[in-house]
Design a protein around this motif. Structure first.
Motif, PDB file in Angstrom:
ATOM      1  N   GLU A 172      31.358  21.021  10.721  1.00  0.00           N
ATOM      2  CA  GLU A 172      30.596  21.102  11.961  1.00  0.00           C
ATOM      3  C   GLU A 172      31.164  22.212  12.842  1.00  0.00           C
ATOM      4  O   GLU A 172      32.377  22.399  12.894  1.00  0.00           O
ATOM      5  CB  GLU A 172      30.654  19.769  12.705  1.00  0.00           C
ATOM      6  CG  GLU A 172      30.095  18.608  11.902  1.00  0.00           C
ATOM      7  CD  GLU A 172      30.506  17.243  12.428  1.00  0.00           C
ATOM      8  OE1 GLU A 172      29.830  16.261  12.092  1.00  0.00           O
ATOM      9  OE2 GLU A 172      31.516  17.170  13.164  1.00  0.00           O
ATOM     10  N   LEU A 218      28.598  19.619  18.733  1.00  0.00           N
ATOM     11  CA  LEU A 218      28.790  20.080  17.363  1.00  0.00           C
ATOM     12  C   LEU A 218      27.501  19.981  16.558  1.00  0.00           C
ATOM     13  O   LEU A 218      26.691  19.072  16.773  1.00  0.00           O
ATOM     14  CB  LEU A 218      29.873  19.252  16.667  1.00  0.00           C
ATOM     15  CG  LEU A 218      31.313  19.443  17.164  1.00  0.00           C
ATOM     16  CD1 LEU A 218      32.202  18.346  16.612  1.00  0.00           C
ATOM     17  CD2 LEU A 218      31.834  20.810  16.751  1.00  0.00           C
ATOM     18  N   LYS A 219      27.331  20.890  15.622  1.00  0.00           N
ATOM     19  CA  LYS A 219      26.177  20.886  14.718  1.00  0.00           C
ATOM     20  C   LYS A 219      26.681  21.018  13.291  1.00  0.00           C
ATOM     21  O   LYS A 219      27.562  21.839  13.000  1.00  0.00           O
ATOM     22  CB  LYS A 219      25.251  22.060  15.051  1.00  0.00           C
ATOM     23  CG  LYS A 219      24.059  22.211  14.113  1.00  0.00           C
ATOM     24  CD  LYS A 219      23.052  21.086  14.327  1.00  0.00           C
ATOM     25  CE  LYS A 219      21.750  21.349  13.548  1.00  0.00           C
ATOM     26  NZ  LYS A 219      21.959  21.311  12.070  1.00  0.00           N
ATOM     27  N   ASP A 220      26.148  20.189  12.390  1.00  0.00           N
ATOM     28  CA  ASP A 220      26.523  20.268  10.982  1.00  0.00           C
ATOM     29  C   ASP A 220      26.034  21.594  10.399  1.00  0.00           C
ATOM     30  O   ASP A 220      24.842  21.904  10.454  1.00  0.00           O
ATOM     31  CB  ASP A 220      25.904  19.096  10.226  1.00  0.00           C
ATOM     32  CG  ASP A 220      26.175  19.158   8.728  1.00  0.00           C
ATOM     33  OD1 ASP A 220      27.179  19.790   8.337  1.00  0.00           O
ATOM     34  OD2 ASP A 220      25.387  18.573   7.954  1.00  0.00           O
ATOM     35  N   TRP A 235      23.524  16.675  14.739  1.00  0.00           N
ATOM     36  CA  TRP A 235      24.399  17.120  15.814  1.00  0.00           C
ATOM     37  C   TRP A 235      25.044  15.924  16.490  1.00  0.00           C
ATOM     38  O   TRP A 235      24.638  14.777  16.299  1.00  0.00           O
ATOM     39  CB  TRP A 235      23.605  17.912  16.853  1.00  0.00           C
ATOM     40  CG  TRP A 235      22.467  17.120  17.442  1.00  0.00           C
ATOM     41  CD1 TRP A 235      21.182  17.054  16.978  1.00  0.00           C
ATOM     42  CD2 TRP A 235      22.518  16.239  18.574  1.00  0.00           C
ATOM     43  NE1 TRP A 235      20.429  16.203  17.743  1.00  0.00           N
ATOM     44  CE2 TRP A 235      21.223  15.689  18.739  1.00  0.00           C
ATOM     45  CE3 TRP A 235      23.518  15.860  19.462  1.00  0.00           C
ATOM     46  CZ2 TRP A 235      20.920  14.779  19.759  1.00  0.00           C
ATOM     47  CZ3 TRP A 235      23.220  14.954  20.476  1.00  0.00           C
ATOM     48  CH2 TRP A 235      21.928  14.436  20.622  1.00  0.00           C
TER      49      TRP A 235
END
Length: 343
Positions: free
Chosen positions: A185, A212-214, A222
């Protein structure tokens, strides 16, 4: 800069936050804070995480190491204070803090079984730029910290490894659902800290948000975690901190880690569930406390004993998942202790 069962959700115990208190590395951070801000004279009377709140890695079997923003490692990690002994210095003092210890955590997010794992921590500042590892994430503050400032703004990139349910799942029903793959992430950490609020010019209150974003295509979603924290030195050698946070997860996160399809139900015996992935949810709340005690007599340098505890509550659609409601427990406790060295 902030923190939001059944045996099927193996928490990324090696530490997203994550944040919370997550002991070992966590408290180490507190010392780092106290070191930057440490008083130049003894404080005989009580005078308090980006990101920051967590603690810790070692690579084989990620599920066995403390991790990510799920654990609020920032309880003792408020942004470092700007005071500096050198009046001619433009930027806050350079420093490096290392910590190691042990942490006891749920075996996965929502588990009612525990694991004892090693904890490690690194934090520092160079020419006004701060950096830290919080569990299995790394973040850098791109806003330079000037010497003597009371308001400290923070903004920078963060990358995190999420190892929830990637191995060593103890519950047979959750294990039957299959392991999850390690998620990578990336995102930002932002916040602000104000020094000299209540007890003295050395205490701090801070607010931070981690988003956070995968980027690995695992849960494909997210998460965001706002955190508020307060810390103060109670003498030149002792420090205490408090933290509270909430974790908000996107739909894909709930679907990947908490929902159970028909095939999973057939092999595990747990009922079908699709509630966690229906919409974004505030899935976990945490509060924590931690402390640090200097063996050298000065929190800004030398060896420091650290410790802390954090209580978390899995909530809403996540708590209703059979992984939590049947195989695990919505109440999540984390605790740990260790030793740090500041220089």
């Amino acid at each position: 800069m902030d923190t939001p069962v059944s045996h099927a959700d193996r928490r990324p115990a090696p530490a997203l936050l994550t944040a919370i208190l997550c002991a070992a590395a966590l408290a180490a951070a507190a010392t780092a804070h106290a070191r930057d801000s440490g008083p130049d004279t003894d404080l005989s009377v009580p005078d308090a995480a980006g990101a920051a709140p967590a603690l810790v890695p070692v690579i084989p079997a990620p599920a066995s190491h403390f991790q990510d923003s799920e654990v609020d490692q920032d309880i003792l990690l408020p942004p470092a204070r700007p005071q500096d002994d050198d009046p001619d210095r433009k930027w806050s003092r350079d420093y490096l803090a290392l910590a190691a210890g042990v942490v006891t955590v749920p075996s996965y997010l929502g588990s009612d079984q525990r694991a004892v794992i090693p904890g490690f921590y690194l934090r520092g500042r160079l020419s006004g730029f701060s950096f830290s590892t919080r569990g299995t994430n790394l973040q850098v503050d791109l806003i330079r910290q000037r010497r003597g400032q009371r308001v400290d703004w923070k903004l920078g990139p963060i990358i995190n490894l999420r190892s929830d349910r990637t191995g060593r799942i103890k519950d047979p029903q959750v294990e039957a659902l299959g392991e999850r793959k390690l998620a990578v992430e990336a995102g930002i950490s932002a916040g602000v800290t104000y020094s000299g609020l209540i007890t003295s010019k050395y205490d701090q209150i801070g607010f931070r948000v981690v988003a956070l974003k995968d980027i690995s295509g695992r849960h494909g979603s997210w998460l965001a975690s706002p955190t508020i924290e307060y810390g103060t030195p109670i003498s030149k050698r002792a420090y205490v901190g408090l933290s509270a946070s909430v974790n908000v997860y996107g739909k894909g996160f709930g679907d990947y880690y908490f929902d159970i399809d028909q095939a999973g139900s057939d092999v595990s015996g747990l009922p079908v569930y699709d509630g966690a992935g229906r919409k974004a949810t505030a899935g976990k709340y945490t509060i924590g406390a931690a402390g640090a005690y200097s063996l050298s007599g000065d929190l800004r340098k030398g060896f420091v004993l650290i410790g802390g505890v954090q209580y978390g509550r899995v909530a809403s659609r996540y708590a209703a998942s059979p992984i939590v409601r049947i195989a695990g427990d919505a109440d999540q406790w984390i605790g740990g202790a260790g030793i740090a060295y500041q220089f």
